[in-house]
Design a protein around this motif. Sequence first.
Motif, PDB file in Angstrom:
ATOM      1  N   ASN A 273       0.799  -1.031   0.034  1.00 25.19           N
ATOM      2  CA  ASN A 273      -0.100  -0.001  -0.051  1.00 25.19           C
ATOM      3  C   ASN A 273       0.838   1.119   0.088  1.00 25.19           C
ATOM      4  O   ASN A 273       0.513   2.323  -0.420  1.00 25.19           O
ATOM      5  CB  ASN A 273      -0.832  -0.176   1.321  1.00 25.19           C
ATOM      6  CG  ASN A 273      -2.061  -1.146   1.224  1.00 25.19           C
ATOM      7  OD1 ASN A 273      -2.023  -1.792   0.203  1.00 25.19           O
ATOM      8  ND2 ASN A 273      -2.446  -1.384   2.291  1.00 25.19           N
ATOM      9  N   GLY A 274       1.945   1.105   0.741  1.00 20.63           N
ATOM     10  CA  GLY A 274       2.762   2.482   0.765  1.00 20.63           C
ATOM     11  C   GLY A 274       3.558   2.643  -0.233  1.00 20.63           C
ATOM     12  O   GLY A 274       3.705   3.624  -0.870  1.00 20.63           O
ATOM     13  N   ALA A 277       0.909   4.228  -2.813  1.00 20.29           N
ATOM     14  CA  ALA A 277       0.564   5.489  -2.470  1.00 20.29           C
ATOM     15  C   ALA A 277       1.829   6.526  -2.940  1.00 20.29           C
ATOM     16  O   ALA A 277       1.487   7.758  -3.274  1.00 20.29           O
ATOM     17  CB  ALA A 277       0.541   5.939  -0.965  1.00 20.29           C
ATOM     18  N   MET A 302       2.029   6.650   5.710  1.00 16.91           N
ATOM     19  CA  MET A 302       1.468   5.376   4.850  1.00 16.91           C
ATOM     20  C   MET A 302       0.349   4.756   5.759  1.00 16.91           C
ATOM     21  O   MET A 302      -0.338   3.875   5.357  1.00 16.91           O
ATOM     22  CB  MET A 302       2.701   4.517   4.340  1.00 16.91           C
ATOM     23  CG  MET A 302       3.671   5.160   3.464  1.00 16.91           C
ATOM     24  SD  MET A 302       5.084   4.249   3.068  1.00 16.91           S
ATOM     25  CE  MET A 302       6.049   5.324   2.491  1.00 16.91           C
ATOM     26  N   PHE A 354      -2.552  12.477   0.714  1.00 22.63           N
ATOM     27  CA  PHE A 354      -1.354  11.773   1.229  1.00 22.63           C
ATOM     28  C   PHE A 354      -0.059  12.816   1.253  1.00 22.63           C
ATOM     29  O   PHE A 354       0.195  13.490   0.289  1.00 22.63           O
ATOM     30  CB  PHE A 354      -1.223  10.814   0.069  1.00 22.63           C
ATOM     31  CG  PHE A 354       0.401  10.051   0.587  1.00 22.63           C
ATOM     32  CD1 PHE A 354       0.251   9.112   1.684  1.00 22.63           C
ATOM     33  CD2 PHE A 354       1.552  10.032  -0.336  1.00 22.63           C
ATOM     34  CE1 PHE A 354       1.345   8.184   1.914  1.00 22.63           C
ATOM     35  CE2 PHE A 354       2.534   9.190  -0.069  1.00 22.63           C
ATOM     36  CZ  PHE A 354       2.459   8.585   1.044  1.00 22.63           C
TER      37      PHE A 354
END
Length: 429
Positions: A273-274, A277, A302, A354
């Motif tokens: 996921n990080g 992103a 994150m 983000f």
Amino acid sequence: MSANPATRQPGGSAETINMRGAEFTEHPFRVIERIRAAGGSAPVLFVDNQAALAFVDDADVRTILSDRRFVVDADNVPEGPTGARRSHALNSLGIRPDLVTYLTESLLDKDGADHARLRKLVSRTFTVRRVNDLRPSVERIAADLLAALPSHADGDGVVDLIKHFAYPLPITVICDLVGVPEADRTQWLAWSHQLSRFDPSRPEAMNETLGAMIDHIEEMIVERRERPRGDFLDALIGVRDEDGGRLSGSELVTLVFTLVVAGHETTAHLLGNGTRALLENPDQLALLRSDPGLLPAAVHEMLRFAGTAVTAKARYATEDVQLRTGKVLAGERAVAMVAGANRDPSVHPDPDRFDITRHHGRPGEAHVAFGHGMHYCLGAALARQEGEIAFEALFRTFPELSLVPGRPPLPDPVPGTLRLSELPVRLGI
């Protein structure tokens, strides 16, 4: 006896959310924001198909996770018709009675003195020093995996980062820590995948997988008593054998099982996921490259923005509890939506943005990705360390890393989590 939480309005939305349904599984933030807009709480069918009340407000989530009026073990509800409710539910799903204890007696399933006893015993072996001592090993594992990535790429230089980096790194680290033999790690990874995708219609698959894992751990313990290696498992066995029986045999097995499974699944998806992103927000990736000192703050962002856990384990109210956005009656279950708290605009301004500078210079954790209160994740420091090492090494080794047009990341629809089954990336070499 309290009302059925799936049929009453707790002070927020009257809509009942099916947390195994496609909308929540595929678009959890959309549902969370609908709950927030309707007042902050809603009746739900939890991931186990049992009724509960869900809360998305940061203050409410923190209360549910830390207030001792909420317990994870239904048997600790005074005068409630609970009677080993989770055990009965698992038995009704076809889980073998001899295996149920390993799903209901872990550190994650204990309250009060029992939880404090197990946590203290594990904390004596899961120390900051032991985690810090792992850093050179984590760096080596990350370097080895990254060096091998080009060999996994297709003709266009595209590789699945989940399969070849995000999963192998934490499973290798946690197996090194616990002492799982290298030859058995591929099997452990397969077992973990199977458990995280438990299908209630196929209990025989869960029985087979869980039974094999328990047998393997028991074999490891027997072998280690004969030939100790001085690792984490030896330390746990020492606690079991030398500390007056305060750690039972089944608790020892359950601890190993929990640590290995929980110790890599969430970290693997933090890495997936990080990375997504960062690649989808090139301005933030450029900022991180220009200032590596932002890396710890970036990992926290994150975790806030795309942490693996969407929900925490359900809690039972031992008495009526009035929260900010709704009331939970004694005996009812409350679900803390950690992803909701992590995007609460009253705590995190512009929460859908983000921003890796958001946590820079702030003491402590503003997010609840690792939980809150007595059940705060024991492995948080290790997960953060793995994240910092992995992201630094990944983008240093492949500075031109990019997403692949026409091949978007593939979600992995496991209820209550945010995770990817595939993350195709072009290495740029």
